[in-house]
Design a protein around this motif. Structure first.
Motif, mmCIF file in Angstrom:
data_model
loop_
_atom_site.group_PDB
_atom_site.id
_atom_site.type_symbol
_atom_site.label_atom_id
_atom_site.label_comp_id
_atom_site.label_asym_id
_atom_site.label_seq_id
_atom_site.Cartn_x
_atom_site.Cartn_y
_atom_site.Cartn_z
ATOM 1 N N HIS A 1 0.840 -1.207 0.000
ATOM 2 C CA HIS A 1 0.000 0.000 0.000
ATOM 3 C C HIS A 1 0.875 1.257 0.000
ATOM 4 C CE1 HIS A 1 -3.555 2.524 1.029
ATOM 5 N NE2 HIS A 1 -2.604 3.273 1.575
ATOM 6 N N ILE A 2 1.888 1.273 0.855
ATOM 7 C CA ILE A 2 2.759 2.445 0.957
ATOM 8 C C ILE A 2 3.528 2.649 -0.346
ATOM 9 C CG2 ILE A 2 4.797 3.372 2.146
ATOM 10 C CD1 ILE A 2 3.699 1.892 4.686
ATOM 11 N N ARG A 3 3.965 1.566 -0.969
ATOM 12 C CA ARG A 3 4.679 1.684 -2.238
ATOM 13 C C ARG A 3 3.766 2.284 -3.313
ATOM 14 N NH1 ARG A 3 6.000 -3.447 -3.020
ATOM 15 N NH2 ARG A 3 7.997 -3.242 -1.913
ATOM 16 N N THR A 4 2.496 1.929 -3.274
ATOM 17 C CA THR A 4 1.552 2.407 -4.290
ATOM 18 C C THR A 4 1.127 3.858 -4.057
ATOM 19 O OG1 THR A 4 0.687 0.172 -4.581
ATOM 20 C CG2 THR A 4 -0.701 1.981 -5.364
ATOM 21 N N TYR A 5 0.894 4.227 -2.798
ATOM 22 C CA TYR A 5 0.280 5.519 -2.517
ATOM 23 C C TYR A 5 1.175 6.504 -1.764
ATOM 24 C CZ TYR A 5 -4.034 2.991 -3.670
ATOM 25 O OH TYR A 5 -5.007 2.261 -4.305
ATOM 26 N N GLY A 6 2.267 6.051 -1.180
ATOM 27 C CA GLY A 6 3.066 6.919 -0.316
ATOM 28 C C GLY A 6 3.884 7.954 -1.063
ATOM 29 N N SER A 7 4.394 8.919 -0.312
ATOM 30 C CA SER A 7 5.223 9.991 -0.877
ATOM 31 C C SER A 7 6.685 9.852 -0.488
ATOM 32 C CB SER A 7 4.690 11.356 -0.422
ATOM 33 O OG SER A 7 4.770 11.486 0.991
ATOM 34 N N GLY A 8 7.035 8.770 0.224
ATOM 35 C CA GLY A 8 8.417 8.555 0.598
ATOM 36 C C GLY A 8 8.875 9.384 1.775
ATOM 37 N N HIS A 9 7.952 9.846 2.590
ATOM 38 C CA HIS A 9 8.274 10.738 3.713
ATOM 39 C C HIS A 9 8.558 9.936 4.987
ATOM 40 C CE1 HIS A 9 7.847 13.921 6.706
ATOM 41 N NE2 HIS A 9 7.781 14.833 5.741
#
Length: 424
Positions: free
Chosen positions: A339-347
């Motif tokens: 999920h984080i890989r798909t939607y995250g901003s890398g913060h």
């Protein structure tokens, strides 16, 4: 004869020329002189508290009259405690080892040369920021510590506050004997000043650092003629693992979202392991709702938390900066990472778990600037990292990543010492 206002571009080009000269002069200053300026700055901020708060009150009055949101007004507002916080941050920066000239590595290869990699200032930094007058003090202090000259362009909404703080900076710099133009605040609110900085001011600016909303940073990254260090948004996640302690999950989740909803380290999406959703989610959700948070969840979340509204696709990519939280049930650590890989901003991302193996899989699987284990995402802050302050959180993978303090505002050069060697 009447005074004629200086055109903005001419004003900015002049600031750029003076900043370049100041950067060259700063390289020749001593660490003690830079430390002295920082100590004077901290003392000056405390002494000028009344003037700074009066200027901030004018900014807040103007902001409310123009319809600025309460979340942004919270970013803008200063209090005696926040002024003291600025002074303490400057003192922390003053107490840090001066990075300029520090050897990062030293070695002698087979040719007999003595090679050292040494930290050196970047040069002239153009810092563009919105709504946060404390950035004026933080950026000034970090640039002084790292030996960089700075051109600061604050948002029009915090111009009065920033002018008051910049006046304190100017006095501290002068009293310490540093170049008078080491830190300059753009004195006008014209948007043309931003465009001038993005142009690079005829080569005067070495690095542009935007600190503000997504639209500002996107514009800077799209239009800048000089290198940029920044992040688009803080789309931060907290993941509650199947092995999470319920009390820790409740405490951390509420803090990660609700301590200050307007900061870039605030959690915007809560992910919950399907294997423990029934155990964890109802209690955590009840605490968040009690704290005033609106929840938007997927179907499984809504089934467990009837108060939650149904989430739409945009909720997974929204930096709310408000008491609103997206919630999703996922399949374990890998589901959270996906999920984080798909939607995250890398913060910034966090995992709550008592399973050390799950924590390591999450930390290794998530490719973000900051990963926390059993701690709130609101620790994504240079001050909390011991940097004293930060000039921003970088999600870049080049040069600096995460909180950008004084050390991260240096580059390096190689100093090679020989004894008359020539290359065959």
């Amino acid at each position: 004869m009447t005074d004629t206002p200086i055109p903005v571009l001419a004003l900015m080009l002049d600031m750029g020329r003076r900043a370049r000269a100041a950067a060259d002069a700063l390289r020749a200053t001593t660490p003690d002189a830079r430390t002295d300026a920082l100590i004077r700055l901290a003392q000056g901020l405390r002494a000028a508290e009344a003037e700074i708060l009066a200027a901030n009150a004018r900014d807040i009055e103007n902001a409310r009259a123009s319809g600025l949101s309460e979340a942004l007004i919270d970013r803008l507002a200063l209090t005696p405690a926040r002024v003291e916080g600025m002074a303490v941050a400057v003192e922390t920066i003053a107490a840090q080892p001066d990075p300029v000239g520090a050897e990062m590595a030293r070695w002698t290869p087979a040719n007999g040369l003595d090679i050292a990699r040494v930290r050196t200032p970047i040069g002239v930094l153009g810092v563009i920021y919105e709504s946060r007058p404390n950035v004026t003090a933080d950026a000034a202090a970090l640039c002084i510590r790292s030996g960089n000259a700075a051109i600061l362009r604050c948002g029009s909404d915090c111009l009065e506050s920033s002018r008051a703080i910049a006046a304190v900076v100017a006095r501290a710099v002068a009293e310490a004997g540093l170049p008078a133009d080491a830190v300059q605040l753009v004195p006008v609110p014209d948007r043309e000043a931003v465009g001038a900085i993005l142009s690079g001011l005829e080569g005067a600016i070495d690095l542009i650092i935007p600190r503000g909303g997504k639209s500002l940073v996107a514009r800077v990254q799209a239009e800048a003629k000089a290198p940029v260090l920044g992040h688009l948004e803080g789309l931060c996640h907290t993941y509650l693992d199947a092995a999470a302690d319920l009390d820790v999950a409740r405490r951390v989740a509420v803090n990660a979202k609700m301590r200050r909803v307007s900061v870039c380290g605030a959690t915007e999406t809560l992910l919950v392991d399907r294997a423990a959703a029934e155990r964890l989610l109802p209690a955590v959700a009840a605490d968040l709702i009690k704290a005033g948070c609106e929840l938007r969840g997927d179907a499984e979340t809504c089934a467990l938390v009837p108060e939650a509204a149904e989430a739409v696709e945009a909720d997974w990519t929204t930096e709310y900066l408000a008491p609103v939280l997206a919630v999703r049930v996922v399949d374990g650590v890998q589901g959270a990472v996906d999920h984080i890989r798909t939607y995250g901003s890398g913060h910034t991302e966090a995992i709550i778990t008592t399973d050390a193996g799950a924590a390591e899989r999450f930390a290794n699987g998530v490719d973000s600037a900051i990963v926390l284990i059993n701690a709130s995402t609101q620790f994504a802050d240079g001050g909390e990292f011991g940097f004293g302050g930060e000039i921003g959180i970088s999600t870049s993978k080049l040069h600096a990543r995460g909180p950008v303090g004084a050390e991260q505002l240096t580059t390096y050069k190689y100093v090679v010492r020989g004894q008359g060697q020539t290359r065959p």
